[in-house]
Design an enzyme around this catalytic site. Sequence first.
Site, PDB file in Angstrom:
ATOM      1  N   LYS A   9       0.838  -1.205   0.000  1.00 33.56           N
ATOM      2  CA  LYS A   9       0.000   0.000   0.000  1.00 33.56           C
ATOM      3  C   LYS A   9       0.867   1.247   0.000  1.00 33.56           C
ATOM      4  O   LYS A   9       1.845   1.327   0.740  1.00 33.56           O
ATOM      5  CB  LYS A   9      -0.898  -0.004   1.237  1.00 33.56           C
ATOM      6  CG  LYS A   9      -1.822   1.186   1.366  1.00 33.56           C
ATOM      7  CD  LYS A   9      -2.690   1.019   2.603  1.00 33.56           C
ATOM      8  CE  LYS A   9      -3.535   2.223   2.893  1.00 33.56           C
ATOM      9  NZ  LYS A   9      -4.340   2.043   4.114  1.00 33.56           N
ATOM     10  N   SER A  25      -3.016   3.149 -17.325  1.00 33.94           N
ATOM     11  CA  SER A  25      -2.287   2.683 -16.148  1.00 33.94           C
ATOM     12  C   SER A  25      -1.969   3.854 -15.238  1.00 33.94           C
ATOM     13  O   SER A  25      -2.307   4.995 -15.521  1.00 33.94           O
ATOM     14  CB  SER A  25      -0.987   1.958 -16.514  1.00 33.94           C
ATOM     15  OG  SER A  25      -0.068   2.862 -17.080  1.00 33.94           O
ATOM     16  N   THR A  57      -6.324  -0.762 -12.129  1.00 33.19           N
ATOM     17  CA  THR A  57      -5.420  -0.602 -13.258  1.00 33.19           C
ATOM     18  C   THR A  57      -4.165  -1.397 -12.929  1.00 33.19           C
ATOM     19  O   THR A  57      -4.211  -2.347 -12.150  1.00 33.19           O
ATOM     20  CB  THR A  57      -5.140   0.891 -13.551  1.00 33.19           C
ATOM     21  OG1 THR A  57      -4.408   1.014 -14.771  1.00 33.19           O
ATOM     22  CG2 THR A  57      -4.432   1.591 -12.425  1.00 33.19           C
ATOM     23  N   TYR A  58      -3.047  -1.016 -13.503  1.00 33.22           N
ATOM     24  CA  TYR A  58      -1.786  -1.671 -13.179  1.00 33.22           C
ATOM     25  C   TYR A  58      -0.722  -0.604 -12.986  1.00 33.22           C
ATOM     26  O   TYR A  58      -0.838   0.517 -13.474  1.00 33.22           O
ATOM     27  CB  TYR A  58      -1.377  -2.679 -14.252  1.00 33.22           C
ATOM     28  CG  TYR A  58      -1.170  -2.093 -15.624  1.00 33.22           C
ATOM     29  CD1 TYR A  58       0.093  -1.720 -16.072  1.00 33.22           C
ATOM     30  CD2 TYR A  58      -2.244  -1.901 -16.490  1.00 33.22           C
ATOM     31  CE1 TYR A  58       0.285  -1.174 -17.329  1.00 33.22           C
ATOM     32  CE2 TYR A  58      -2.070  -1.366 -17.751  1.00 33.22           C
ATOM     33  CZ  TYR A  58      -0.808  -1.010 -18.172  1.00 33.22           C
ATOM     34  OH  TYR A  58      -0.624  -0.463 -19.419  1.00 33.22           O
ATOM     35  N   GLY A  73      -4.146   7.518 -19.791  1.00 27.45           N
ATOM     36  CA  GLY A  73      -5.284   7.021 -20.564  1.00 27.45           C
ATOM     37  C   GLY A  73      -6.598   7.402 -19.905  1.00 27.45           C
ATOM     38  O   GLY A  73      -6.703   8.457 -19.262  1.00 27.45           O
ATOM     39  N   ALA A  75      -7.898   6.551 -17.260  1.00 24.24           N
ATOM     40  CA  ALA A  75      -7.757   6.801 -15.818  1.00 24.24           C
ATOM     41  C   ALA A  75      -7.488   8.269 -15.514  1.00 24.24           C
ATOM     42  O   ALA A  75      -7.759   8.736 -14.405  1.00 24.24           O
ATOM     43  CB  ALA A  75      -6.630   5.943 -15.241  1.00 24.24           C
TER      44      ALA A  75
END
Length: 122
Positions: A9, A25, A57-58, A73, A75
């Site tokens: 986290k 991402s 997302t990643y 993008g 996001a």
Amino acid sequence: MQKIMLTGKIHLARITACELDYEGSLEIDPQILQEANILPYEKILVVNRNNGERLETYAIPGEYGSKVFCLNGPAAHKGNVGDVITIMAFSVLDIEEAASYEPKVVVLNENNDIVQRKGRRR
């Protein structure tokens, strides 16, 4: 039995950029990823404290030491520069490991400097 557990986290990160014209991402400083036990390209949950938005997302690695947190993008519509976000990664652990697992947590200040580390350091 297996459990899906929080394993890394990043708390109180500040968005440094939003780039709509990108595949997608969240770009993150790899130094901070490593401290939080999040791998490049790992699936993450991002929550925005300013507007309540949540997205999956990643993590894409940015420049080491840059302190970057850039929404890319689609996001990019989920936040603005300066918004405070929390990034979480989860892993599937067997029940025995899950019972004693402590996630790595890093807390950032307004400059995206790590000011606190929590959890078991392995």
